[in-house]
Design an enzyme around this catalytic site. Structure first.
Site, PDB file in Angstrom:
ATOM      1  N   SER A   1       0.850  -1.192   0.000  1.00  0.00           N
ATOM      2  CA  SER A   1       0.000   0.000   0.000  1.00  0.00           C
ATOM      3  C   SER A   1       0.885   1.241   0.000  1.00  0.00           C
ATOM      4  O   SER A   1       2.021   1.201   0.488  1.00  0.00           O
ATOM      5  CB  SER A   1      -0.899   0.005   1.243  1.00  0.00           C
ATOM      6  OG  SER A   1      -1.520   1.268   1.424  1.00  0.00           O
TER       7      SER A   1
ATOM      8  N   TYR B   1      -1.730  -0.673  10.287  1.00  0.00           N
ATOM      9  CA  TYR B   1      -1.859  -1.049   8.870  1.00  0.00           C
ATOM     10  C   TYR B   1      -0.618  -0.626   8.098  1.00  0.00           C
ATOM     11  O   TYR B   1      -0.046  -1.400   7.321  1.00  0.00           O
ATOM     12  CB  TYR B   1      -3.101  -0.392   8.277  1.00  0.00           C
ATOM     13  CG  TYR B   1      -3.291  -0.655   6.802  1.00  0.00           C
ATOM     14  CD1 TYR B   1      -3.719  -1.909   6.350  1.00  0.00           C
ATOM     15  CD2 TYR B   1      -3.044   0.335   5.853  1.00  0.00           C
ATOM     16  CE1 TYR B   1      -3.894  -2.152   4.988  1.00  0.00           C
ATOM     17  CE2 TYR B   1      -3.213   0.097   4.508  1.00  0.00           C
ATOM     18  CZ  TYR B   1      -3.633  -1.148   4.078  1.00  0.00           C
ATOM     19  OH  TYR B   1      -3.799  -1.389   2.734  1.00  0.00           O
TER      20      TYR B   1
END
Length: 310
Positions: A185, A198
């Site tokens: 990501s 995350y």
């Protein structure tokens, strides 16, 4: 003494200029890729007969399953929800003619890999897409305010990448060819406050992928980490697509064109431009209390207005 300092400053300046020149050369590949280093149509099929995609029931994983099937590969889809897998598998077989094998597995658990290994026995696997992932908190929040899903997140975002790679990489090494795409990501490219857990798990995927590529590139294996920013998927609550936020199908189709770019890519031109712009922001700005407060308010409002949040 003064001459030594002058030479030192000149050397530092030259190194900085060289660094940005190399970035510009890499960035130019995104504009000139099809002319500069186009992939042959048979490239993906030449890796092997089968492609394995984790988190394949919807979103990016589903899009990779369809797109790689269009390139002539048979597909192994692995995900938690059997009904979704069956529906997608049927659609792929009807539209592409490729074979599809489904494996039901919950990647938040750690006892699933022996069954996956047995199910993959005898398959010539040329491509692995480590796509499965989950977010700790969709809306930005401080670490202690997020839900207590820490172990699930680590199993899903980190353990899955390591263990699936270990299952499949050995045969690729023997055949001296293969492609592994690890979906990270943009939040993993730098420490991202308010998405700390995350961001950290996705940073692991970046570091792990680049280290493996250095180890195995001489053995004919391509290992690339993909670091997208906003994609409209179930995980992002089907956030409204725009020039930056891509649909999963748009993103995957474009990302496969960039396999030859290097060991890391954002996957699409829009996200690559965004990444380069963010690189110019000093870290002390990103980590300041003012920036975090602004981000917390405005990002939360934007996500609530543009996402399908129940």
């Amino acid at each position: 003494m003064g001459e030594i300092q002058d030479q030192l400053f000149i050397l530092i300046g030259a190194l900085v200029c060289l660094k940005y020149l190399l970035k510009c050369v890499k960035f130019s590949k995104y504009f000139l890729l099809r002319l500069w280093n186009p992939l042959p149509k048979s490239f993906f099929r030449s890796m092997g007969e089968w492609a394995v995609i984790t988190g394949a029931g919807d979103g990016i994983g589903k899009a990779y399953s369809y797109e790689l099937a269009k390139h002539g590969l048979n597909i192994v889809m692995i995900s938690r929800t059997l009904e979704k897998l069956q529906a997608v598998a049927k659609g792929i077989e009807q539209t592409t003619g490729s074979q599809v094998k489904i494996i039901q597995a919950d990647f938040t658990k750690d006892d699933i890999y022996e069954n996956i290994k047995e199910s993959l026995q005898g398959l010539e696997i040329g491509i692995l897409v480590n796509n499965v992932g989950m977010v700790h908190n969709y809306l930005p929040s401080h670490f202690l305010s997020g839900p207590d899903k820490i172990q699930n997140l680590i199993h899903c975002n980190i353990s899955s990448v390591v263990k699936m790679t270990r299952l499949i990489l050995r045969d690729m090494e023997i055949r001296r060819k293969g492609l592994i795409l690890n979906i990270s990501s943009g939040a993993g490219r730098f420490p991202c406050p308010l998405y700390s857990l995350y961001s950290s798990t996705k940073a692991f995927v970046c570091t792990f992928s680049k280290a493996l590529q250095a180890e195995y590139k001489e053995k004919g294996i391509i290992i690339q980490v993909v670091t997208p920013y906003s994609i409209s998927t179930p995980m992002t609550k089907h956030i409204n697509p725009n020039k930056i936020t891509k649909t999963a199908d748009e993103f995957v189709k474009e990302s496969l064109d960039f396999v030859a770019v290097g060991d890391e890519t954002c996957g699409c031109l829009a996200h690559e431009i965004l990444a380069h712009l963010l690189d110019f922001i000093p870290s002390w700005v990103i980590y300041s209390d003012l920036a975090q407060n602004i981000f917390l308010i405005h990002c939360t409002n934007y996500l609530k207005q543009n996402s399908n949040i129940q």
